[in-house]
Design a protein around this motif. Structure first.
Motif, PDB file in Angstrom:
ATOM      1  N   THR A  24       0.866  -1.182   0.000  1.00 52.34           N
ATOM      2  CA  THR A  24       0.000   0.000   0.000  1.00 52.34           C
ATOM      3  C   THR A  24       0.902   1.231   0.000  1.00 52.34           C
ATOM      4  O   THR A  24       2.119   1.119   0.021  1.00 52.34           O
ATOM      5  N   LEU A  25       0.324   2.401   0.004  1.00 50.56           N
ATOM      6  CA  LEU A  25       1.118   3.626   0.072  1.00 50.56           C
ATOM      7  C   LEU A  25       1.448   4.019   1.511  1.00 50.56           C
ATOM      8  O   LEU A  25       2.179   4.969   1.735  1.00 50.56           O
ATOM      9  N   GLY A  26       0.890   3.291   2.482  1.00 47.52           N
ATOM     10  CA  GLY A  26       1.109   3.625   3.888  1.00 47.52           C
ATOM     11  C   GLY A  26       2.331   2.937   4.469  1.00 47.52           C
ATOM     12  O   GLY A  26       2.862   1.981   3.902  1.00 47.52           O
ATOM     13  N   MET A  39      -5.493  -1.592   0.598  1.00 46.64           N
ATOM     14  CA  MET A  39      -5.424  -0.263   1.200  1.00 46.64           C
ATOM     15  C   MET A  39      -5.435  -0.440   2.718  1.00 46.64           C
ATOM     16  O   MET A  39      -5.977  -1.422   3.222  1.00 46.64           O
ATOM     17  N   LEU A  40      -4.841   0.522   3.407  1.00 45.15           N
ATOM     18  CA  LEU A  40      -4.861   0.483   4.864  1.00 45.15           C
ATOM     19  C   LEU A  40      -6.209   0.970   5.365  1.00 45.15           C
ATOM     20  O   LEU A  40      -6.758   1.944   4.860  1.00 45.15           O
ATOM     21  N   ARG A  41      -6.736   0.281   6.373  1.00 37.74           N
ATOM     22  CA  ARG A  41      -7.952   0.744   7.031  1.00 37.74           C
ATOM     23  C   ARG A  41      -7.621   2.062   7.743  1.00 37.74           C
ATOM     24  O   ARG A  41      -6.553   2.212   8.332  1.00 37.74           O
ATOM     25  N   SER A  42      -8.560   2.974   7.708  1.00 38.98           N
ATOM     26  CA  SER A  42      -8.350   4.303   8.280  1.00 38.98           C
ATOM     27  C   SER A  42      -8.140   4.225   9.788  1.00 38.98           C
ATOM     28  O   SER A  42      -8.743   3.399  10.472  1.00 38.98           O
ATOM     29  N   ASP A  43      -7.300   5.122  10.279  1.00 36.99           N
ATOM     30  CA  ASP A  43      -7.127   5.256  11.727  1.00 36.99           C
ATOM     31  C   ASP A  43      -7.636   6.614  12.212  1.00 36.99           C
ATOM     32  O   ASP A  43      -7.341   7.040  13.315  1.00 36.99           O
ATOM     33  N   SER A  44      -8.425   7.282  11.373  1.00 38.92           N
ATOM     34  CA  SER A  44      -8.998   8.582  11.749  1.00 38.92           C
ATOM     35  C   SER A  44      -9.995   8.415  12.899  1.00 38.92           C
ATOM     36  O   SER A  44     -10.674   7.401  13.002  1.00 38.92           O
ATOM     37  N   PHE A  45     -10.065   9.411  13.726  1.00 41.88           N
ATOM     38  CA  PHE A  45     -11.004   9.465  14.856  1.00 41.88           C
ATOM     39  C   PHE A  45     -10.811   8.296  15.829  1.00 41.88           C
ATOM     40  O   PHE A  45     -11.745   7.865  16.482  1.00 41.88           O
ATOM     41  N   ASN A  46      -9.582   7.805  15.941  1.00 37.45           N
ATOM     42  CA  ASN A  46      -9.344   6.663  16.816  1.00 37.45           C
ATOM     43  C   ASN A  46      -9.537   7.009  18.297  1.00 37.45           C
ATOM     44  O   ASN A  46      -9.996   6.169  19.059  1.00 37.45           O
ATOM     45  N   TYR A  47      -9.233   8.234  18.711  1.00 34.51           N
ATOM     46  CA  TYR A  47      -9.409   8.580  20.120  1.00 34.51           C
ATOM     47  C   TYR A  47     -10.888   8.545  20.491  1.00 34.51           C
ATOM     48  O   TYR A  47     -11.263   8.082  21.555  1.00 34.51           O
ATOM     49  N   GLN A  59      -3.966  -6.503  35.427  1.00 36.61           N
ATOM     50  CA  GLN A  59      -3.997  -6.990  34.048  1.00 36.61           C
ATOM     51  C   GLN A  59      -4.416  -5.897  33.070  1.00 36.61           C
ATOM     52  O   GLN A  59      -5.187  -5.008  33.409  1.00 36.61           O
ATOM     53  N   ARG A  60      -3.881  -6.004  31.854  1.00 34.36           N
ATOM     54  CA  ARG A  60      -4.284  -5.149  30.750  1.00 34.36           C
ATOM     55  C   ARG A  60      -4.159  -5.961  29.469  1.00 34.36           C
ATOM     56  O   ARG A  60      -3.315  -6.856  29.367  1.00 34.36           O
ATOM     57  N   LEU A  61      -4.984  -5.658  28.512  1.00 36.31           N
ATOM     58  CA  LEU A  61      -4.995  -6.396  27.252  1.00 36.31           C
ATOM     59  C   LEU A  61      -4.408  -5.539  26.150  1.00 36.31           C
ATOM     60  O   LEU A  61      -4.783  -4.373  25.991  1.00 36.31           O
ATOM     61  N   HIS A  62      -3.483  -6.122  25.399  1.00 39.31           N
ATOM     62  CA  HIS A  62      -2.940  -5.484  24.201  1.00 39.31           C
ATOM     63  C   HIS A  62      -3.574  -6.175  23.004  1.00 39.31           C
ATOM     64  O   HIS A  62      -3.621  -7.401  22.935  1.00 39.31           O
ATOM     65  N   VAL A  63      -4.065  -5.370  22.073  1.00 31.29           N
ATOM     66  CA  VAL A  63      -4.673  -5.889  20.858  1.00 31.29           C
ATOM     67  C   VAL A  63      -3.914  -5.286  19.691  1.00 31.29           C
ATOM     68  O   VAL A  63      -3.687  -4.076  19.646  1.00 31.29           O
ATOM     69  N   VAL A  64      -3.511  -6.145  18.757  1.00 28.39           N
ATOM     70  CA  VAL A  64      -2.811  -5.682  17.558  1.00 28.39           C
ATOM     71  C   VAL A  64      -3.571  -6.201  16.349  1.00 28.39           C
ATOM     72  O   VAL A  64      -3.892  -7.393  16.280  1.00 28.39           O
ATOM     73  N   TRP A  65      -3.865  -5.283  15.425  1.00 29.30           N
ATOM     74  CA  TRP A  65      -4.545  -5.643  14.185  1.00 29.30           C
ATOM     75  C   TRP A  65      -3.640  -5.362  13.002  1.00 29.30           C
ATOM     76  O   TRP A  65      -2.839  -4.432  13.031  1.00 29.30           O
ATOM     77  N   SER A  66      -3.834  -6.120  11.941  1.00 33.87           N
ATOM     78  CA  SER A  66      -3.280  -5.763  10.641  1.00 33.87           C
ATOM     79  C   SER A  66      -4.226  -4.726  10.054  1.00 33.87           C
ATOM     80  O   SER A  66      -5.440  -4.936  10.016  1.00 33.87           O
ATOM     81  N   ARG A  67      -3.694  -3.613   9.576  1.00 33.67           N
ATOM     82  CA  ARG A  67      -4.544  -2.563   9.001  1.00 33.67           C
ATOM     83  C   ARG A  67      -4.789  -2.762   7.511  1.00 33.67           C
ATOM     84  O   ARG A  67      -5.627  -2.094   6.922  1.00 33.67           O
ATOM     85  N   THR A  68      -4.038  -3.673   6.865  1.00 31.23           N
ATOM     86  CA  THR A  68      -4.145  -3.824   5.418  1.00 31.23           C
ATOM     87  C   THR A  68      -5.371  -4.648   5.046  1.00 31.23           C
ATOM     88  O   THR A  68      -5.495  -5.805   5.439  1.00 31.23           O
ATOM     89  N   ASP A  69      -6.255  -4.040   4.289  1.00 33.55           N
ATOM     90  CA  ASP A  69      -7.418  -4.743   3.747  1.00 33.55           C
ATOM     91  C   ASP A  69      -6.924  -5.512   2.524  1.00 33.55           C
ATOM     92  O   ASP A  69      -6.542  -4.910   1.517  1.00 33.55           O
ATOM     93  N   ILE A  70      -6.919  -6.816   2.614  1.00 34.37           N
ATOM     94  CA  ILE A  70      -6.366  -7.666   1.552  1.00 34.37           C
ATOM     95  C   ILE A  70      -7.133  -7.517   0.242  1.00 34.37           C
ATOM     96  O   ILE A  70      -6.555  -7.570  -0.837  1.00 34.37           O
TER      97      ILE A  70
END
Length: 159
Positions: free
Chosen positions: A53-55, A121-129, A106-117
């Motif tokens: 992707t371009l990201g 294209m990368l999934r948007s991270d806008s408005f994440n807060y 305890q705390r949970l860490h979650v990691v995603w792949s942002r690339t839509d196969i």
């Protein structure tokens, strides 16, 4: 419940951060939606795929941190990841859930792949807060936790 996160690269650094446990700490992979059980390989692959992707930031890393007064079950941790995934618009993306404990907290860490196969294209991270705060409020209501207001928090209505 406080939820923070953001897009990033550096898959090796992230995997080591999540897997290495200092004395008094523990780390447990609850879920890995990708191939075999190798977290490091998964993160490297996810970041490599994003290079088509371009990201540059092919991973999204979030941590879910409930107040120490509340114990969470494995089902609740998975539900928390599901709700956050929906709010962030990352449904259907590969993900990893890593539960970290430090001195009983305890705390949970979650990691995603942002690339839509399908679209490469990368999934948007806008408005994440805002998504973090919406997920936090929804989960607090579902689990009976006290709501922690944030900068964009506008209140949540009980059902």
């Amino acid at each position: 419940m406080i939820i923070k996160g953001g897009s990033r690269a550096s898959p090796k650094q992230l995997a080591l951060l999540l897997l290495e446990a200092a004395p008094g700490e523990s780390s447990q992979v609850l879920e890995l939606q990708y191939g075999d059980d190798d977290l490091l390989k998964a993160f490297i692959d996810w970041q490599s795929i994003s290079e088509g992707t371009l990201g540059k930031l092919g991973l999204y890393h979030a941590h879910i941190n409930p107040d120490s007064r509340y114990a969470m079950t494995p089902q609740q941790w998975k539900r928390a990841a599901d709700v956050l995934e929906e709010k962030l618009g990352l449904q259907g993306q590969w993900r990893a859930l890593v539960l970290r404990s430090t001195e009983g907290r305890q705390r949970l860490h979650v990691v995603w792949s942002r690339t839509d196969i399908d679209t490469m294209m990368l999934r948007s991270d806008s408005f994440n807060y805002r998504a973090h705060e919406q997920a936090s409020a929804q989960l607090a209501l579902e689990f009976g936790h006290e709501i922690v207001p944030g900068k964009t928090w506008r209140g949540a209505k009980k059902k």
